[in-house]
Design an enzyme around this catalytic site. Structure first.
Site, PDB file in Angstrom:
ATOM      1  CB  THR A 255      13.786  35.426 -83.982  1.00  0.00           C
ATOM      2  OG1 THR A 255      13.462  34.188 -84.605  1.00  0.00           O
ATOM      3  CG2 THR A 255      14.747  36.225 -84.852  1.00  0.00           C
ATOM      4  CB  CYS A 346       3.944  49.477 -64.976  1.00  0.00           C
ATOM      5  SG  CYS A 346       5.401  50.425 -65.322  1.00  0.00           S
TER       6      CYS A 346
HETATM    7  C1  LIG Z   1       9.474  49.842 -66.419  1.00  0.00           C
HETATM    8  C2  LIG Z   1       9.813  48.892 -65.342  1.00  0.00           C
HETATM    9  C3  LIG Z   1       9.693  47.502 -65.519  1.00  0.00           C
HETATM   10  C4  LIG Z   1       9.140  46.907 -66.790  1.00  0.00           C
HETATM   11  O1  LIG Z   1      10.039  47.067 -67.849  1.00  0.00           O
HETATM   12  P1  LIG Z   1       9.577  46.844 -69.359  1.00  0.00           P
HETATM   13  O2  LIG Z   1      10.869  46.744 -70.105  1.00  0.00           O
HETATM   14  O3  LIG Z   1       8.769  48.045 -69.730  1.00  0.00           O
HETATM   15  O4  LIG Z   1       8.784  45.577 -69.422  1.00  0.00           O
HETATM   16  C5  LIG Z   1      10.050  46.682 -64.482  1.00  0.00           C
HETATM   17  N1  LIG Z   1      10.511  47.177 -63.334  1.00  0.00           N
HETATM   18  C6  LIG Z   1      10.650  48.501 -63.117  1.00  0.00           C
HETATM   19  C7  LIG Z   1      11.183  48.991 -61.827  1.00  0.00           C
HETATM   20  C8  LIG Z   1      10.288  49.399 -64.114  1.00  0.00           C
HETATM   21  O5  LIG Z   1      10.391  50.702 -63.893  1.00  0.00           O
END
Ligand SMILES: *Cc1c(COP(=O)(O)O)cnc(C)c1O
Length: 410
Positions: A255, A346
């Protein structure tokens, strides 16, 4: 009406902390929040409900947002597949191409400084018999087009190179890479998450066959993003990663996050109309911060692209610096009023120094780590001045009296 709460403060402090961590996430623009508001309790329908007006209404909001996203990257709206964010978009691109029945070779080319959302799927594919080439970067963090050219073989199913790096803000020569790969007829995936708020990202200019986007890195809500998937010349075939219901042309079941999608669309529209001016303003603020820090702390090391080339090869909002003699983790903890980062949010699962900084072959004192600064739409020059002052005094204080704990932080 939206931000009626008192501003966030830190005990013992009278002013609001300054947010300089826009590579990790950005605040939602109030215009985005406004666009989303009706989707929670009025226009709450399931966009996949075909039998009634609630579903039709939600579907029309989603399709309007799809057009807003498409306009920003100049593609056909049918080429936009909504996902839960760029992690999912990166996974769908890499794993989707690798696993597609039509994919010929079992070789992938990427770069050592890519986001983990690309590197981890590549590593998994290696354990399933794929060969992966991890291209090195130059001292300033840029990948060489010649290295991409040399790495590509008739077996190469995909090349994945980001547009701009999330730690050091390095801008890769993506249009050149795209042109090269077009000639070689190799599929090109580009993670454009960090570039989107600052640089033009038209898919044809970049030569991208797949492009990852994330709303919360561009003043939209968290938990929504998209993968652009080229439909012609060539038509990209993907194996879906998430199955169950056949939403999003069968490429991403589930969804749709209608509030998120609507906010994402509005965020794209704002970026499209304001990006150029915003990028110039951010470069001025970033350069002001850089000058102030360099004046007070001349031994400061700039990681990545050097100041003379920052306008071309570095995101206008990014700075990544090392203060010799001061551990970055200690500095972050000691900075009460300024939110900056070390490494990337991350890879929080691993308490390790930045893998991106370790890829830059520079003789700098690595043990101190890098401080990542990411300015954003709502920062002011007054905040830059206040932050420069706090960073400067904190660095000097820590240098005079380092914390007695070991240099490794928890
Ligand atoms: C933050 C980021 C992601 C991950 O994005 P999300 O939407 O938080 O999962 C991937 N690639 C880069 C370069 C990022 O800065």
């Amino acid at each position: 009406m939206v931000f009626s709460r008192p501003p966030l403060t830190i005990p013992g402090m009278t002013v609001a902390p300054i947010y300089f961590d826009c590579h990790a996430t950005t605040p939602c623009d109030p215009r985005v929040v406004e666009a989303m508001a009706p989707t929670f309790s009025e226009d709450f329908g399931n966009a996949a409900s075909r039998q009634h007006v609630f579903g039709w209404r939600a579907e029309s909001l989603v399709e309007a947002a799809r057009r807003q996203v498409a306009r920003l990257i100049e593609c056909d709206p049918r080429e936009v597949i909504f996902t839960s964010g760029a992690t999912e978009a990166d996974n769908l691109a890499v794993r989707g191409v690798a696993m597609a029945p039509t994919t010929k070779g079992r070789h992938i080319v990427t770069c050592v400084t890519e986001h983990k959302a690309v590197l981890d799927p590549c590593q998994q594919l290696e354990s399933r018999g794929f060969r992966v080439t991890y291209l090195p970067v130059r001292g300033d963090g840029r990948v060489r087009v010649e290295d991409v050219e040399r790495a590509v073989t008739p077996e190469t199913a995909l090349v994945s190179i980001m547009y701009a790096n999330n730690e050091i803000g390095t801008v890769h020569p993506v249009p050149e890479i795209g042109r090269l790969l077009k000639k070689k007829r190799v599929l090109f995936h580009c993670d454009a998450v960090q570039a989107l708020p600052h640089l033009p990202c038209q898919v044809d200019e970049l030569g991208a066959d797949l492009l990852s986007l994330s709303a919360h890195k561009m003043y939209g809500p968290k938990g929504v993003g998209a993968l652009y998937v080229r439909r012609r010349q060539p038509r990209v075939r993907l194996e879906p990663v998430i199955l169950g219901g056949g939403h999003e042309r069968g490429l991403r079941s589930g969804t749709l996050n209608v509030p998120g999608v609507v906010g994402f669309g509005r965020a794209c529209e704002i970026v499209a109309s304001e990006r150029e001016g915003a990028a110039k303003r951010l470069a001025v603020l970033r350069n002001r911060l850089l000058e102030k820090l360099r004046d007070e702390l001349p031994e400061m090391i700039i990681n990545g692209v050097a100041p003379e080339h920052m306008n071309e090869h570095r995101l206008p909002n990014n700075l990544n610096v090392t203060f010799p003699g001061v551990n970055a983790e200690h500095l972050l903890k000691a900075l009460g009023g300024v939110a900056v980062a070390s490494g990337s949010a991350c890879s929080t699962a691993v308490a390790d120094s930045s893998y991106v900084l370790r890829c830059l072959d520079k003789p700098e004192p690595k043990e101190f780590g890098g401080v990542r600064i990411g300015l954003g739409r709502f920062n002011t020059s007054e905040e830059v001045d206040r932050a420069a002052e706090e960073i400067t005094t904190t660095v000097k204080r820590l240098r005079a009296a380092p914390p007695s704990t070991s240099t490794r932080c928890d």
